[in-house]
Design a protein around this motif. Structure first.
Motif, short mmCIF file in Angstrom:
data_model
loop_
_atom_site.label_atom_id
_atom_site.label_comp_id
_atom_site.label_asym_id
_atom_site.label_seq_id
_atom_site.Cartn_x
_atom_site.Cartn_y
_atom_site.Cartn_z
N ASP A 133 0.83 -1.21 0.00
CA ASP A 133 0.00 0.00 0.00
C ASP A 133 0.86 1.26 0.00
OD1 ASP A 133 -2.23 -1.57 0.02
OD2 ASP A 133 -2.69 -1.29 2.14
N ALA A 134 1.94 1.25 0.79
CA ALA A 134 2.83 2.40 0.84
C ALA A 134 3.53 2.62 -0.50
CB ALA A 134 3.86 2.23 1.95
N LEU A 135 3.90 1.53 -1.16
CA LEU A 135 4.55 1.65 -2.47
C LEU A 135 3.58 2.21 -3.50
CD1 LEU A 135 6.61 -1.67 -2.65
CD2 LEU A 135 7.40 0.63 -2.08
N GLN A 136 2.34 1.79 -3.44
CA GLN A 136 1.34 2.32 -4.36
C GLN A 136 1.14 3.81 -4.12
OE1 GLN A 136 -2.51 0.47 -4.06
NE2 GLN A 136 -3.22 1.32 -5.99
N GLN A 137 1.09 4.19 -2.85
CA GLN A 137 0.92 5.60 -2.52
C GLN A 137 2.10 6.44 -3.02
OE1 GLN A 137 0.38 6.33 1.66
NE2 GLN A 137 0.20 8.55 1.41
N ALA A 138 3.30 5.85 -2.96
CA ALA A 138 4.49 6.56 -3.41
C ALA A 138 4.68 6.49 -4.92
CB ALA A 138 5.72 5.99 -2.71
N GLY A 139 3.82 5.73 -5.61
CA GLY A 139 3.90 5.64 -7.06
C GLY A 139 5.08 4.84 -7.56
N LEU A 140 5.50 3.81 -6.81
CA LEU A 140 6.66 3.02 -7.19
C LEU A 140 6.27 1.64 -7.70
CD1 LEU A 140 9.25 3.87 -4.39
CD2 LEU A 140 8.81 5.03 -6.54
N SER A 141 7.16 1.05 -8.46
CA SER A 141 6.93 -0.28 -8.99
C SER A 141 7.23 -1.33 -7.93
CB SER A 141 7.83 -0.54 -10.21
OG SER A 141 7.58 0.41 -11.22
N LEU A 142 6.49 -2.44 -7.96
CA LEU A 142 6.72 -3.54 -7.03
C LEU A 142 7.83 -4.43 -7.56
CD1 LEU A 142 3.04 -4.64 -6.26
CD2 LEU A 142 4.44 -3.01 -5.00
N PRO A 143 8.75 -4.85 -6.70
CA PRO A 143 9.79 -5.77 -7.17
C PRO A 143 9.20 -7.13 -7.52
CG PRO A 143 9.90 -5.49 -4.79
CD PRO A 143 8.88 -4.51 -5.28
N GLU A 144 9.94 -7.91 -8.29
CA GLU A 144 9.44 -9.21 -8.74
C GLU A 144 9.46 -10.25 -7.63
OE1 GLU A 144 11.58 -10.40 -12.18
OE2 GLU A 144 10.84 -8.75 -13.44
N ALA A 145 10.26 -10.06 -6.60
CA ALA A 145 10.37 -11.04 -5.52
C ALA A 145 9.03 -11.22 -4.82
CB ALA A 145 11.43 -10.60 -4.53
#
Length: 368
Positions: A92-104
């Motif tokens: 959720d925090a990554l989505q809020q920051a507009g960042l891509s999710l790692p593949e791991a």
């Protein structure tokens, strides 16, 4: 005499039989039913065998997780999570920051997905900057060093103000009407306005061009920003940090912060006081670079990594300092930037007030 007793006995027998018959005919039906009904014998029942009970299935044990430290990720302040000594960030925090999710694969805890912070940083090419005074960490996507495909023409255009309310040097003020005409030309003719952080993928753009605006004039917010939104065009603004104190002339800290989060504007450095670096000592240059980086990082939540030299000037002392504080350095009028050129000596085309669309087209094509 003997016959009389025989007759009497027969009469008495008949009378007794009559009495018994009468009693049976007048007995309650319940009694009759009771006499007539034999009790039923219950069928033998088999002993009930209980099924063996299986132990309840236990939910998988989630790894313990506790709150980590506060950091700023792409301008978004958050608290990391720590499990077994490793830092994590929630999806959720990554989505809020507009960042891509790692593949791991993520770590699941409390119904939420968590990703290893170092993997997030690598995936998004984040540079890490630490505020020595507060200890706060800033992770800025695109600010890490990366390789660039060589020999690609990337015209860099230099603007200042966008307004019809001129003061000082008139030619620094491009009219809003001309600015819109130039943006429309770029969009209509297939140009790709990019940021310096997009140079890592410069080969993916057919006609890349970088639009830069120096000083941080207030009209960059009031006049330019609405046009950028209208045409969905990216721009880079080089801000003089001391100028943010001159409200109504230059952008305020709040306006700079808003632009940095807009997704259309990259805020980069133009020093603290706008001095001539070629006439400054190495110590003074370092203070201008260091303090400008610190102030802009605090305002925007993102680390600047490009420096615009005031007046386009620098000295032999500038290069070693640039290697410590900034990745790219831009000058003033000159020639088209070709990837592979010295990254701290990038020349730009100067766009003055009154420039015609044909001359602008030459600059945008790298032939100006």
């Amino acid at each position: 005499m003997k016959k009389w007793w025989i007759v009497l006995a027969a009469v008495l027998a008949i009378a007794a039989a009559a009495v018994v018959g009468y009693m049976l005919s007048t007995a309650p039906r319940g009694v009759e039913s009771l006499q007539a009904t034999q009790p039923e014998t219950a069928a033998p029942t088999e002993p009930v065998t209980e099924r063996p009970t299986e132990p309840p299935t236990e939910a998988p044990t989630e790894p313990p997780m506790e709150a980590g430290e506060t950091l700023v990720l792409n301008g978004t302040e958050l608290v990391t999570a720590v499990s077994d000594g490793t830092e994590y960030v929630s999806a959720d925090a990554l989505q809020q920051a507009g960042l891509s999710l790692p593949e791991a694969e993520p770590l699941q805890n409390g119904g939420m997905d968590y990703y290893v912070l170092s993997a997030v940083s690598e995936e998004n090419r984040c540079a890490e900057y630490v505020d020595d005074e507060t200890g706060l960490r800033y992770l800025t996507p695109g600010a890490a060093r990366f390789s660039i495909e060589q020999s690609v023409n990337v015209p860099v255009l230099m603007y200042h103000a966008v307004s019809d309310n001129m003061w000082g040097i008139d030619e620094l003020f491009v009219s809003p009407a001309s600015m819109e005409e130039q943006l429309r030309y770029l969009v209509d003719n297939g140009y790709d306005p990019i940021w310096f952080e997009d140079l890592e993928h410069v080969d993916e753009y057919d006609k890349p061009v970088i639009l830069t605006f120096d000083d941080g004039h207030e009209d960059n917010y009031s006049e330019l920003f609405p046009l950028l939104k209208k045409y969905n065009v990216k721009a880079t603004l080089f801000v003089v940090t001391d100028f943010m104190n001159y409200v109504d002339i230059c952008m305020s800290r709040e306006q700079v912060a808003e632009l940095a989060q807009s997704g259309l504007v990259s805020i980069q450095s133009h020093t603290v006081t706008h001095p001539r670096l070629d006439m400054s000592t190495a110590e003074s240059q370092e203070e201008e670079m260091r303090q400008s980086k610190l102030e802009l990082t605090r305002v925007t939540g993102k680390e600047p990594f490009v420096l615009s030299y005031p007046y386009g000037k620098c000295s032999i002392d500038t290069r070693p300092l640039m290697g410590e504080y900034y990745r790219f350095g831009v000058k003033m009028s000159g020639r088209v930037y070709v990837t592979g050129d010295d990254p701290v000596l990038i020349y730009r085309y100067y766009v003055p007030r009154g420039l015609g669309v044909e001359a602008f087209a030459q600059m945008a094509s790298g032939k100006g």
